[in-house]
Structures are given as structure tokens and as C-alpha cells.
Design a protein around this motif. Structure first.
Motif, PDB file in Angstrom:
ATOM      1  N   PRO A 788       0.826  -1.226   0.000  1.00  0.00           N
ATOM      2  CA  PRO A 788       0.000   0.000   0.000  1.00  0.00           C
ATOM      3  C   PRO A 788       0.857   1.271   0.000  1.00  0.00           C
ATOM      4  O   PRO A 788       0.679   2.162   0.838  1.00  0.00           O
ATOM      5  CB  PRO A 788      -0.821  -0.144   1.280  1.00  0.00           C
ATOM      6  N   ALA A 789       1.812   1.321  -0.920  1.00  0.00           N
ATOM      7  CA  ALA A 789       2.694   2.482  -1.045  1.00  0.00           C
ATOM      8  C   ALA A 789       2.577   3.023  -2.466  1.00  0.00           C
ATOM      9  O   ALA A 789       2.425   2.250  -3.422  1.00  0.00           O
ATOM     10  CB  ALA A 789       4.132   2.100  -0.727  1.00  0.00           C
ATOM     11  N   TYR A 790       2.698   4.342  -2.606  1.00  0.00           N
ATOM     12  CA  TYR A 790       2.468   5.003  -3.886  1.00  0.00           C
ATOM     13  C   TYR A 790       3.624   5.945  -4.188  1.00  0.00           C
ATOM     14  O   TYR A 790       4.094   6.677  -3.290  1.00  0.00           O
ATOM     15  CB  TYR A 790       1.158   5.799  -3.840  1.00  0.00           C
ATOM     16  N   PHE A 791       4.056   5.928  -5.464  1.00  0.00           N
ATOM     17  CA  PHE A 791       5.097   6.862  -5.903  1.00  0.00           C
ATOM     18  C   PHE A 791       4.416   8.168  -6.316  1.00  0.00           C
ATOM     19  O   PHE A 791       3.416   8.171  -7.039  1.00  0.00           O
ATOM     20  CB  PHE A 791       5.898   6.289  -7.067  1.00  0.00           C
ATOM     21  N   ILE A 792       4.983   9.261  -5.853  1.00  0.00           N
ATOM     22  CA  ILE A 792       4.348  10.573  -6.002  1.00  0.00           C
ATOM     23  C   ILE A 792       4.932  11.311  -7.201  1.00  0.00           C
ATOM     24  O   ILE A 792       6.159  11.413  -7.356  1.00  0.00           O
ATOM     25  CB  ILE A 792       4.553  11.419  -4.729  1.00  0.00           C
ATOM     26  N   THR A 793       4.060  11.832  -8.033  1.00  0.00           N
ATOM     27  CA  THR A 793       4.436  12.790  -9.073  1.00  0.00           C
ATOM     28  C   THR A 793       3.662  14.066  -8.817  1.00  0.00           C
ATOM     29  O   THR A 793       2.416  14.048  -8.761  1.00  0.00           O
ATOM     30  CB  THR A 793       4.107  12.250 -10.476  1.00  0.00           C
ATOM     31  N   VAL A 794       4.402  15.187  -8.639  1.00  0.00           N
ATOM     32  CA  VAL A 794       3.771  16.470  -8.331  1.00  0.00           C
ATOM     33  C   VAL A 794       3.701  17.293  -9.611  1.00  0.00           C
ATOM     34  O   VAL A 794       4.740  17.575 -10.242  1.00  0.00           O
ATOM     35  CB  VAL A 794       4.560  17.218  -7.242  1.00  0.00           C
ATOM     36  N   ASN A 795       2.497  17.657 -10.014  1.00  0.00           N
ATOM     37  CA  ASN A 795       2.299  18.440 -11.225  1.00  0.00           C
ATOM     38  C   ASN A 795       2.483  19.926 -10.920  1.00  0.00           C
ATOM     39  O   ASN A 795       1.561  20.744 -11.000  1.00  0.00           O
ATOM     40  CB  ASN A 795       0.902  18.181 -11.802  1.00  0.00           C
ATOM     41  N   ASP A 796       3.718  20.258 -10.523  1.00  0.00           N
ATOM     42  CA  ASP A 796       4.064  21.642 -10.177  1.00  0.00           C
ATOM     43  C   ASP A 796       5.517  21.862 -10.556  1.00  0.00           C
ATOM     44  O   ASP A 796       6.394  21.136 -10.075  1.00  0.00           O
ATOM     45  CB  ASP A 796       3.847  21.872  -8.685  1.00  0.00           C
ATOM     46  N   PRO A 797       5.803  22.857 -11.427  1.00  0.00           N
ATOM     47  CA  PRO A 797       7.194  23.090 -11.848  1.00  0.00           C
ATOM     48  C   PRO A 797       8.126  23.410 -10.690  1.00  0.00           C
ATOM     49  O   PRO A 797       9.344  23.194 -10.786  1.00  0.00           O
ATOM     50  CB  PRO A 797       7.072  24.285 -12.796  1.00  0.00           C
TER      51      PRO A 797
END
Length: 1320
Positions: A788-797
Motif C-alpha cells: 500500500p505504497a504510492y510513488f508521487i508525481t507532483v504536477n508543479d514546476p
């Protein structure tokens, strides 16, 4: 001479051998091994007079006073014996049974002592063989009766019972040595010899009824005379374990048939016979005796011929037709055929079958138990939380793999756990034994993948993750409950309403909760490290899933994915050129994995190695990769191994990885997940790893850098699922920090909060906890708990993209929404700017198993079960998973619940085959418990191999193993016999060498229970009504009081053994009570009482008999639930309120059975002692079908009164005629043989008119002449000039022992001659 005291020692030679019953060889199909002991008969025929043809027998010479020593060698299973020294003697095995030769054998690692080639006969063995070829007769020479002595050779770990025979020297009284000095010296020597045996026997309980081992045979032979003439009652109390074992041994049918009844020393010498007043006639010469014997034989033959002729009809008269012989018909398998719907109670109102049948007995009981709810903790109470003054017992089952089927290791685990559970339940405790099953990530996925490919020709990747998981669930629903059916067949009293599967929603929620909590605390983290990688499974695997194959040198192994076998076990040396060296310097390194040199980043040498001091700060040149390799100095290098220089490949070796961390070296990974080479130049790029091995070696040779190849012993790690060679690879994985949790787990054991039994395992526990490493918990599979772990992608420059090893870019959550909220908070952005990708991997199966003790009870949610049954009482399992499962349960339990998951851990031994080998399918020694229960033919065993996953090359090898171990298959033994036998084996050791043939002996025990109960029910009668309580009425006879006292002792030992987890002590106590006390003594004494006219005595006997059956069956019930339930249901009840089933009836407690009666036991012991003496004399003189009269000579009036009181019991038990007590000072009638029953009573057995004195004298005179000639030869040999100088010391000692034996034999022959001369 005794090397310790310098005293002269005397060994007794036991006189003439008994006639053997048969010279037939053992059928070649009969199993020859038992309990890890190679069964090789040395020489000698079988024990005569034994009832079972399955046990080996030995021929033995006879001692005139009743003691005998086995002259033939034999090994056989000793119950409870886990490690018995091999007793084969190389070529010393005669082609046919016969009397033993005069050889002293030495047990060594390979057979007879010394460097003799296998199959070559020793001198003594050749003598024994020649002796065996000669026709045997009662007039055989004394040389044929000399006992074989066993001596352990240096360097061999022998059974401690055999070591006694090497150190024990028995002092016998001689006319020139004061008797008190001899006795003191004997006790001193015995003390030194018996101390190790006493300690060894403390945990190795001998279960009677099985064939004794060679170690038992040798040790009993050595201890016969000490127990008869030296060890008085006070000394026997000191050596309690030895005495218990010795008495048990000599009571075996094999021993008793040869030794008769062994009478123990009571502190006084045998009473001498008073000579008559008449003047004896002059003795007849040998020629006269022979002539008279021949005349008498001729006369007897003539009379027999005349008698036959008189019985024949006159000529011409029609002969009466002979009645047809009735052949004994095999009743076949008896089955229960009455229609009984599942869950209904079995009908036991019919007549009991003639004999015990497992299929008949085990039918219908388990569904009824389950239907009635007997196994549920709620049974008999309003709720599980209701207060119970008796306490609570909770234990969870070690969850077996859903893919698996039971093997004997599972059977042992469940036999122990179920016996403990039933014992606690019968004691009235609130009892829960919780079942469960493990999803077995790798194993299940491999099984389903193979099935998918076989049936549809698809891989899981072609099918897709969701569709593949549906296939796994479908397989689980079809096949997954098979192991539950097997557990029920074993009689396991589990609460099936609480059965759990580790992928159930309840347990899956607990796994998710545990991961999230530990990740939030920083205990679970993400890191790139070396892992055990299976290229075939494309996954990391745990240490327990790695098998280590030891190689002694160059070996070719099959590797999945390669057509040709791959070479291992060699060390390849090659050179690296030193960079910038004008003298063409080079550094030679060596490796077993030459392909990994493409990932080398340095060369390491020891800082103090003088050979490389001039290379500080320099580098070497890699021949294939455009980089230089620095020479680093590190203490881990062994200067003495090879050249003292080591290549460093941090990405593919654990030690190299640590060196790289210390020196800041780059880790260059050169293999992908499939084992193909990457990050290397052509022509190596893309090659499979073992193809690259050949290519690299060829390239080194081409460049002149190859320096040699040599054999190298090594260990190759293999994946136990795929059989692929495990590759250390750098991969990003999830890890658990174990340091602090391990310290807490170690401290719990140190404080005593957690007990680990046997205590020897505590040292292992602390060693593991003190040196623990972080635990890799991720697996590259689809079947299991998805992480139950998730890789984070932040849609912010403003936020830079993250990388996999960066733990900041990983977030865990119970749901994806929760994870998104946490990620937005971490990066201070709105949730709509967060994109999450869940990790594709699943958690290690051991992670969910580590939560099992509390996840099955509903954690993290509060529940009644969690509050009542957590922490649990006990965890019982094998010692091989102490770290992989037990330690992780303790660590996770303490961390997540703040409590230990259980209070005690009991670790049983590991089951091996009869030869001590690990159970392996390729060896053909893996045994399905159901095959032992139902029986299976040899062909059936072969068919199981064909249906397995073994390679065709391994199938033939396995078939040969099966044919050797089970030449006629496995006989039907039944569940009860299997359970009882497994528990009897369970000493607190590390390994159990299990011989299935021994389990058959316990089926015979079940048959004994069956017949005894059947006889007892007839004796009780249909109208019998048991008294409301088991208390005696006060008018019980001596034997009634005695059996109650012995029953009290069995109850005490059973409860005491269960509390201490000493299962052999429990099984021994119960077995001995039923077989040797109830069946052999009490039931025999009861027959004349029940058939007599004294109705009061008969009623007392019936009430006592009922009490014995009632208590005895309750004692046995935890081990043998089926046969005890079957028999118990046929007994009348004391009260109408009695429980409906034996499994919920109260277990006998010492407070209930408080009938210990030392006075009755002491009195009845006189009866048993007299009985043993009479039986010994009857066996000595072959009076098997005659009831000779017996006269008891007593030392005082009290003993006389007691002897008179027990004379009726003696008459019954000893099958004697008249049993009369002589008046004080009166002499016994002429023609009696005498034996000592106790220090106050001697037994005189009337032989006059029962044996032919003239014939016996003729035989004895011939034997005496031969013994005299042999003694004379030995004296002349020892008196020869140069004897003490030329003859080896060991031979001199052997000659001295032979002479002493011969002289002792002569004395015994003279005593017998004197007795028979008086009878003429």
C-alpha cells in the motif's frame, strides 16, 4: 586388568546356547532399517519364542541361574532413539543364522575397525561364518556360545549405551579375593560407567514393545550381572533412569524368550541348597551316560512306532476320511458400513469386530465431533469471555501453504499440538486452537503459472494482472481446502468456524494497517540494496527460500533456461595490468564467477601485505571496459588465500558491496532482472549470464590474461522454487528496520517474559537478535498483499521530479485517497496536483504470517476474541523457523500491540528419514501421512512420483530409494498409531530419524487396547452398573489395590509430562500401564476371580476393572482420539449427566486418582519377583507346556505369610502347579532347580519326573569336556614363551576374557551336573 584400578577383572561366559527355532533367512522384502539404525545382523539366529516375525531375533547362550547373554548381534528400532550408532560390521555378516563366533567387533564409521576394505571379513567374522555353516545341535561347542562384544573405535560418535559396554567391567567373587572388596570395587566401576548412561536416558525414554537396538542388546548383556549380583535396591534408586530402562528392556518378548525372568539383586546372596543326608552314588563316566542315553532314545522311538501302529485300522478296513484342514482366512479390511449421515453419532450398539481395524474405528467420529461443537471454546459456556477458574488456553496453528499437502513434518506438528489442545480442553480450560492457511505467494503463483501454460499456453503477462489473479482465486477455491481435509483426517481438534486465510479481507486489512503504521514511524523504508534474486521468477526471494548446494569441486549443474549444463566449483585466476607500470607489473585475482569481472570497480589487498605496499595509490586497467580500477587497502582481505588480492564487484557480492560503501566505490550493475548482461561493451552485451561466462573466459585467454583454473569447494545458492542459481542483484526494495524491535524481543526472553523450550534454543535466539539485519519485505510477484505504497508525481514546476530510491517521493495509505492527502500535505500543494502510482510489488509472505497471532482475532479492531485470546498461551512449531516466523511474530507483536503474542514457545525436532537424511522428493523418502494411515503399495508410491514435478532423471533415483525403504509398500497403521508414534519420538532434540515401520508397532498396541477392552466388557457383563464414583469400596483384593496404585502413578506421570512437554514420558507411562500392568498382570489375575464363586470379590474386581478402563482411556485420548472414543462409547456411564464424548470428558487428575498404595505395591512386587524367577527356571529347562510345582523357601515368618498370600497370583501368572511355602528350616524336595526371588525368598522348581536327568547329564558332560579342552588350550597359549612380548595387548586381554568366560562356564556346568546327579 582394569586400567583405572589395576585389578583383575572377571567376565562371565554364559553357558550352552538354546536351540534356535528356525534357520530361515529374513525375506529380502522385509525392511532392514529402523529408527536410523542400520539393521545388519552380525551373526547368530533369532530370539526364540517371540510372537512377531517382524522383529529381528538373536541367539543366546544360557546361564544356569536364569541370566543369559546374547551371543548374536542384532540391531532394531529403539523407541525414542533419535541417533543410534550404526552397528553393522562390514563383512561380518554370516550367510545363514547361527551361533556367534568368538570375535570382538569394533564399531567404526565404516564398519569393522581399521582399514579393512568394505566386504572383507574380519578374522572373527570368518570364524563366525564357518561356525554358522556347521549344523547346529544342543551339543555345539562352547566356542559357539561366546558373546560378541562391541567396542567403539576412536572418532566415532556411538550410542552411549554401547559406550557402557566398553567401560563397564563386572567384578565377580573369586575364592582368592575377599567378597566385600570385590563388591566395593564393582560399585566404584559401575559408578564411572553408569553416570553418562543415567544422564543420557533422562531424555531418551525407551518405549517397550518394539524390537531393541544393538545398543540395548549390548548394554543389557553387560549389565545383567551387575543387576543380579551388585546393584541392591538403594543403588538402583540412585540409577533410576538406568534401572527403568533395564527393566523395560528385559521385559521385552525377545529378551524374555532368551533371558527368562531376570531377578534383581536384593542385597543378599542366594540361599544354598541343603545337601541330603543320603550318600550320593558315584558319578557315572561319560561313556556310560552316552550309552544309557542312546538306549533310552531307541526305546522311546520304538514305543512311539508301536503306538502309531496300534492306532492304525486293520487291513481291509476302510479308513475314515480325514477332515479337511481349515485354512486361516484373512478377514481383510473391516469397515463400518452402517448408514450414518455426516454429523450424526456413530452406532456402537453392535458387536465389536474380532480385531482392531483403523478404517472401522475412525469412521464417522470426526464429523460428529465437529457438528456438536466440541472443538469450539464456547462449548459448555455462555461465551468465551465468561470467567473460567480453570484458565484459558490459546494456540494458533502454523499456517500451512495453501498449495501444499501434508508431509510427516506437518503430521508431527499437528500430533503434538492436538494432544496438547485436547489435554487442556479435557482439563476444563477455555480452549481455542485456531486454524489458518497461508497464501504462499511464490509457491502459489508458480503452480498457477504452470497450470496456465499447460492448459492455455499463456503466460501471466499475456493474461494480465487482474485476469491472472482471478485464475489464482479460482484455483484456490478448487484446491485450496485440500490441506484442511488432511488435517481433519489426522483428528486435529481445530475450531473450523474461526479458520482464516491470509488473503481474507480481515487479515488483508491488518496487513495494510501494519504497513502504514510502520512506514509512518520510519520503521519501513525504501532502499536500493543487494537482494537474493531469482532470474526465473524475476523476483527477490527470502533466505529461507534459498537452498545451499555444497560442491567439492568441478560440477556441472542444470540451470533453467540453459540447454547445456553449467560448470561450477572452479576457481579462475586472471591478471589485471598495473596502470603506468614500466615493468609490466600485474595483480592476479581469482573468482568463481568470472562473468562478474565486467562489473569490477576496484582491486582490494590487505593493508599489511608486504607484496603490495608499492602499489598504494595506483590502479589497474580493465581489459574490456574503459575504466581504471583503483587498488584499495582493506582489512577484510585474507592475505593467506590465493594471491592475497581480491576483485571488488559491489553490485553483485555482499562483501564487495560493504567494501564499496567503505571506500566510496561506484556499484555498476551488469545484469537485468532476467540475468542478461547490461552496461557492458559488445560482444558481451545482452548475453545470458552463463553464456557470458564462457565468452569472458575465452576473451581473457585471447588477451593473455588467463592464469589458471582449479577445483574449488563452494556452495551454490539455489532457489527452492525454480531451482535457478540465485544471483545477488542491486534492486530498490522495501525494508523493515529490525534493530530496536530485535532488542525488545531479546530482552523479553532474558527477563523470562517469553520462555523458549528447549532452553538450548535461547542461545540461538539471542545470537540472531544481536546480529539481525534489516528485513527485505517486497517481492516482485502478483499474488499476495499488494504494497500500500504510492510513488508521487507532483504536477508543479516548483517541485523537482523524484527518483525511486528517494523515500520522500513514496507515501503509504490505507486507501489511495488517504495517500493523496498525505502527499499533498508533504509537498504543500493541493491534492489535485498529486498523481500516484501504486507499487506493483507484493509483501513477503512472512510479513502477513508475522501478524497471524493477532490478525486472526480481528486486530486492529477490538473484538471479544482479541480481548480474551490475545496474548496466546503457546506457540508450537519446528526449530527451523525460529527466526523466519517466531522472531518476526514477537517483534511485530510487541511493536504493534505492545504485548508478546504468546507466553511460551515449544520447538520440536525436525523429521528425517530412518537413515537420518532430510526428507526430499528426489530421494523418494518424502512420506504422505495419509499413506501411513491408509497404507500404500510400492507401485502406489511409484505412481506418486510420476505425478510429481520431479525431473525424469530424478524419478528413477527416487524409485530406488522407495524400493529400498519400502520394498512391500507401507502397511496400514491408522491415525491413532501414527499420532502416538510421532509423539513418542518427540524427545527434546534437534532431529527425529523416523522409521515408518515402527509406527506399525503402535497399531499392534491399538489392537491390544481393543482386545483388552473386549475381554473386559465380557467380564463386566451386560447388567454391570458402575458405582457413581471411582473411589474404592474398601473390600478390594491385593491385586485390585496394586492396579489402582499403578494407575495413580500413570496419571501422575501423564500430567507431569504434559506440563513439561515431555511427550515420551507420557507415552511411556500410558503404554507401560496398559500393556505390562493392566493386560499382562491384572487381567490375568482377574480371570479366576470372575469365574469364581466369591461374588463380593468379583464385584470389587469389576468395579476396579471399570475404573482402569475409564481412566486409562481418558489418559490415552489426547494421543489416540479415535480408538479411545470408540471404546469409551461402549462403556456404561457412572451417571446420566456424563459428557457425551470422551474429548470433553475430564482428564484424570492426581487429585481424582489418589490411590497410591506403597504397601500393596511392595507386597505384590514379591508375587511378581517369584513369577519372574519361576518363568526364568521354566525357560532354562524348556518346561513350556508343563505346570511344574513350585516351593518357596522364606527367611522369616512375615515373608512366609506374604508369600502364602500371593501364592495364588503366582500360580496364575507363572502357570505353575502347586505353589507351596516351606516351613522355616525345611528343605525343598529333591530334584528342584533354585532361583532367587528376593533377599528373603528363594524359589525351588520341581524338575523330578519332568526332565530326563541321564540325557541332560550326557549333554552337560560333553559340554564340560569341550570347555575343559578349550580352557587348557588357552592356558597353554598364554603360558607359551614370548607370549607377553609378541602378542598384542588387545589379543592378550581377549584371551584372558575368553579363559575367564570358559572357567565360569565350567562352574555353571558343574553346578548343573551336581543337580542332575542328585535326581538319578
Amino acid at each position: 586388568m582394569d586400567p583405572g584400578t589395576g585389578r583383575r577383572l572377571h567376565r562371565v561366559a554364559l553357558s550352552q546356547p538354546l536351540p534356535r527355532l528356525s534357520a530361515r533367512r529374513r525375506p529380502p522384502s522385509r525392511p532392514r532399517t529402523r529408527a536410523g539404525c542400520p539393521r545388519r545382523r552380525l551373526t547368530g539366529s533369532r530370539f526364540p519364542g517371540a510372537s512377531s516375525s517382524r522383529h529381528p531375533r538373536a541367539h543366546a547362550p544360557r546361564h544356569s541361574s536364569g541370566a543369559r547373554s546374547a551371543a548374536g548381534g542384532v540391531t532394531a528400532p529403539r523407541p525414542g532413539c533419535n541417533r543410534t550408532a550404526p552397528a553393522h560390521a562390514g563383512g561380518a555378516r554370516s550367510p545363514a543364522p547361527g551361533p556367534a563366533g568368538p570375535e570382538t567387533l569394533a564399531v567404526t564409521k565404516g564398519g569393522t575397525r581399521g582399514r579393512r576394505r568394505p566386504g572383507r571379513l574380519s578374522q572373527g567374522a570368518r570364524v563366525a561364518q564357518r561356525t554358522a555353516r556347521r549344523p547346529w545341535s544342543p551339543d555345539s561347542s562352547a566356542a559357539a556360545a561366546r558373546p560378541v562384544q562391541l567396542r567403539p573405535a576412536p572418532g566415532y560418535e556411538v550410542d552411549v549405551r554401547l559406550s557402557v559396554t566398553t567401560s563397564l567391567q563386572v567384578f565377580l567373587p573369586r575364592s582368592d579375593i575377599p567378597r566385600n572388596h570385590v563388591h566395593s570395587a564393582a560399585l566404584a566401576a559401575l559408578g564411572r560407567a553408569l553416570s553418562p548412561l543415567e544422564e543420557w536416558l533422562r531424555l531418551h525414554t525407551y518405549l517397550a514393545g518394539e524390537a531393541p537396538t544393538l545398543a540395548d542388546l549390548a548394554a543389557v548383556t553387560a549389565l545383567l550381572l551387575p543387576f543380579r549380583y551388585v546393584l541392591d535396591p538403594s543403588a538402583r534408586r540412585i540409577w533410576g533412569n538406568v534401572t527403568r530402562w533395564f527393566i523395560t528392556c528385559v521385559q521385552q518378548p525377545e529378551f524374555r524368550a532368551v533371558l527368562g525372568e531376570v531377578v534383581l539383586y536384593s542385597g543378599a546372596r542366594s540361599l544354598s541348597q541343603q545337601p541330603g543326608s543320603e550318600v550320593p552314588a558315584p558319578p557315572k563316566t561319560a561313556a556310560q551316560l552316552k550309552k544309557e542315553a542312546k538306549k533310552r532314545e531307541k526305546l522311546e522311538k520304538f514305543q512311539q512306532k508301536q503306538k502309531v501302529q496300534q492306532q492304525q485300522p486293520p487291513p481291509g478296513e476302510q479308513k475314515k476320511p480325514k477332515p479337511e484342514k481349515r485354512e486361516k482366512r484373512d478377514p481383510g479390511v473391516i469397515t463400518y458400513d452402517l448408514p450414518t449421515p455426516p454429523g450424526e453419532k456413530k452406532d456402537v450398539s453392535g458387536t465389536m469386530p474380532d480385531s482392531y481395524s483403523p478404517q472401522y474405528v475412525e469412521a464417522a467420529w470426526y464429523p460428529w465431533w465437529e457438528q456438536q461443537g466440541f472443538f469450539r471454546p464456547e462449548y459448555g459456556r455462555s461465551s468465551v469471555s465468561a470467567p473460567n477458574p480453570r484458565g484459558i488456553f490459546m494456540m494458533c496453528i502454523p499456517p500451512p501453504n495453501v498449495t501444499g499437502s501434508l508431509h510427516l513434518g506437518h503430521a508431527l506438528t499437528n500430533a503434538i499440538q492436538d494432544s496438547l489442545t485436547r489435554w487442556h480442553r479435557m482439563r476444563g480450560e477455555t480452549t481455542l486452537w485456531n486454524p489458518g492457511c497461508d497464501h504462499a505467494g511464490i509457491a502459489t503463483q508458480v503452480v498457477v503459472e504452470k497450470k496456465l501454460w499447460r492448459e492455455q499456453g499463456l503466460s501471466r503477462h499475456q493474461l494480465g494482472r487482474e485476469a491472472f489473479l482471478q485464475e489464482v482465486w479460482k484455483w484456490k477455491e478448487e484446491k485450496g481446502d485440500r490441506i484442511y481435509h488432511q488435517l481433519k483426517k489426522l483428528g486435529s481438534s481445530l475450531d473450523w468456524n474461526r479458520a482464516c486465510f491470509t488473503m481474507d479481507p480481515k487479515l488483508s486489512a491488518a496487513v495494510t494497517e501494519a504497513f502504514v503504521r510502520l512506514h509512518e514511524e520510519g520503521i519501513i523504508y525504501r532502499s536500493t540494496r543487494l537482494v537474493n534474486w531469482s532470474c526465473t521468477l524475476n523476483s527477490a526471494i527470502s533466505d529461507i527460500e534459498v537452498d545451499k548446494k555444497e560442491l567439492t569441486g568441478r560440477t556441472l549443474l542444470s540451470v533453467p533456461g540453459y540447454k547445456e549444463k553449467v560448470e561450477f566449483g572452479v576457481l579462475v585466476s586472471f591478471a589485471y595490468k598495473v596502470q603506468g607500470s614500466d615493468s609490466n607489473d600485474e595483480v592476479v585475482v581469482a573468482t568463481t564467477r568470472i562473468e562478474t569481472m565486467l562489473g569490477d570497480v576496484a582491486v582490494a589487498v590487505h593493508p599489511k601485505d608486504p607484496r603490495y605496499q608499492h602499489l598504494k595509490g595506483k590502479s589497474v586497467i580493465h581489459p574490456f571496459v574503459s575504466r581504471s580500477l583503483p587498488i584499495v587497502f582493506d582489512d577484510f582481505v585474507d592475505m593467506e588465500f590465493g594471491t592475497g588480492a581480491v576483485k571488488i564487484t559491489p553490485a553483485h557480492d555482499q562483501n564487495d558491496y560493504e567494501v564499496g560503501q567503505r571506500h566510496g566505490l561506484e556499484a555498476v550493475s551488469i545484469m537485468d532482472a532476467r540475468g542478461a548482461l547490461v552496461n557492458v561493451p559488445p560482444p558481451f552485451l545482452g548475453l545470458p549470464r552463463f553464456e557470458a561466462r564462457k565468452a569472458v573466459l575465452a576473451a581473457l585467454k585471447e588477451q593473455g590474461l588467463f592464469r589458471g583454473i582449479e577445483d574449488n569447494p563452494m556452495v551454490v545458492p539455489l532457489c527452492n522454487r525454480s531451482k535457478d542459481v540465485v544471483e545477488p542483484l542491486l534492486r530498490p526494495q522495501w525494508y523493515v528496520r529490525c534493530g530496536e524491535m530485535a532488542q525488545a524481543a531479546s530482552a523479553a526472553v532474558t527477563r523470562g517474559d517469553l520462555r523458549i523450550l528447549p532452553e538450548a534454543h535461547q542461545r540461538t535466539w539471542h545470537a540472531w537478535m544481536d546480529n539481525i539485519r534489516d528485513w527485505c519485505i517486497s517481492r516482485q510477484l502478483w499474488w499476495g498483499h499488494r504494497i500500500p505504497a504510492y510513488f508521487i508525481t507532483v504536477n508543479d514546476p516548483a517541485v523537482p521530479p523524484g527518483e525511486d530510491p528517494d523515500g520522500r517521493y513514496w507515501v503509504s495509505g490505507r486507501t489511495e485517497a488517504e495517500a493523496r492527502e498525505k502527499a499533498a500535505k508533504e509537498f504543500c500543494v493541493s491534492p489535485d496536483k498529486i498523481s500516484l502510482q501504486q507499487d506493483e510489488d507484493v509483501l513477503d509472505t512472512w510479513f502477513s504470517s508475522g501478524l497471524f497471532p493477532f490478525s486472526i482475532l480481528g486486530w486492529p479492531n477490538q473484538s471479544e476474541d482479541l480481548s480474551v485470546f490475545y496474548p496466546g498461551t503457546l506457540l508450537e512449531t519446528g526449530h527451523d523457523i525460529l527466526f523466519f516466523w517466531v522472531a518476526r511474530m514477537v517483534m511485530l507483536g510487541l511493536k504493534l500491540t505492545g504485548k508478546l503474542p504468546f507466553k511460551e514457545v515449544y520447538l520440536h525436532a525436525i523429521v528425517r528419514d530412518a537413515h537420518g537424511r532430510k526428507m526430499s522428493k528426489s530421494l523418494g523418502n518424502v512420506i504422505d501421512p495419509l499413506d501411513v494411515i491408509h497404507g500404500v503399495t510400492l507401485q502406489g508410491l511409484h505412481d506418486q512420483l510420476l505425478n510429481s514435478n520431479l525431473d525424469p532423471s530424478e524419478v528413477e533415483k527416487a524409485k530406488e530409494g522407495q524400493k529400498a525403504d519400502f520394498p512391500t509398500g507401507i502397511p496400514e497403521c491408522g491415525t491413532d498409531a501414527l499420532r502416538f508414534g510421532l509423539c513418542a519420538y518427540t524427545s527434546q532434540g534437534r532431529d527425529i530419524n523416523l522409521d515408518v515401520n515402527r509406527i506399525l508397532g503402535y497399531r499392534h498396541f491399538c489392537n491390544k487396547l481393543w482386545n483388552a477392552t473386549k475381554f473386559a466388557l465380557r467380564g463386566l457383563g451386560k447388567g454391570f452398573v458402575p458405582s457413581p464414583t471411582s473411589e474404592p469400596g474398601g473390600r478390594e483384593s491385593l491385586v485390585d489395590r496394586w492396579i489402582r496404585s499403578r494407575l495413580t502413578e500413570a496419571v501422575r506421570l501423564s500430567n507431569q509430562g504434559f506440563q513439561a512437554y515431555d511427550f515420551p514420558a507420557v507415552t511411556t507411562a500410558q503404554y507401560s500401564f496398559w500393556l505390562y500392568e493392566l493386560c499382562d498382570v491384572y487381567l490375568e489375575c482377574l480371570k479366576p476371580v470372575l469365574n469364581g464363586v466369591d461374588q463380593v470379590a468379583a464385584e470389587c474386581a469389576r468395579q476396579t476393572l471399570y475404573t482402569c478402563l475409564d481412566v486409562g482411556l481418558r489418559l490415552l485420548s489426547p494421543f489416540m482420539p479415535f480408538v479411545t472414543e470408540e471404546l469409551f462409547q461402549r462403556l456404561p456411564r457412572r451417571t446420566p449427566q456424563a459428557p457425551p464424548s470422551l474429548c470433553v470428558t475430564a482428564y484424570p487428575e492426581p487429585s481424582e486418582c489418589s490411590w497410591k498404595d506403597p504397601e500393596a505395591e511392595a507386597a505384590f512386587e514379591l508375587a511378581l519377583s517369584i513369577t519372574r524367577a519361576v518363568r526364568s527356571l521354566r525357560a532354562d529347562y524348556n518346561l513350556t507346556r508343563i505346570r511344574p510345582d513350585c516351593f518357596l523357601e522364606v527367611a522369616d515368618e512375615a515373608t512366609g505369610a506374604l508369600a502364602s498370600a500371593v501364592s495364588g497370583y503366582v500360580q496364575t501368572l507363572a502357570s505353575a502347579g502347586i505353589v507351596a511355602v516351606l516351613a522355616l528350616g525345611a528343605s525343598a524336595p529333591q530334584g528342584c532347580a533354585v532361583a532367587l526371588a528376593s533377599d528373603r525368598c528363594s524359589v525351588h522348581l520341581q524338575l523330578q519326573g519332568l526332565v530326563d536327568p541321564a540325557r541332560e547329564l550326557g549333554k552337560l558332560q560333553t559340554k564340560r569336556d569341550e570347555a575343559q579342552r578349550q580352557a587348557q588350550r588357552l592356558r597353554e597359549r598364554r603360558a607359551a614363551s614370548g607370549y607377553t612380548v609378541k602378542v598384542p595387548l588387545k589379543v592378550q586381554e581377549a584371551d584372558e576374557a575368553k579363559l575367564q568366560q570358559t572357567e565360569a562356564e565350567l562352574r555353571k556346568v558343574d553346578e548343573a551336573i551336581a543337580l542332575f546327579q542328585k535326581m538319578l
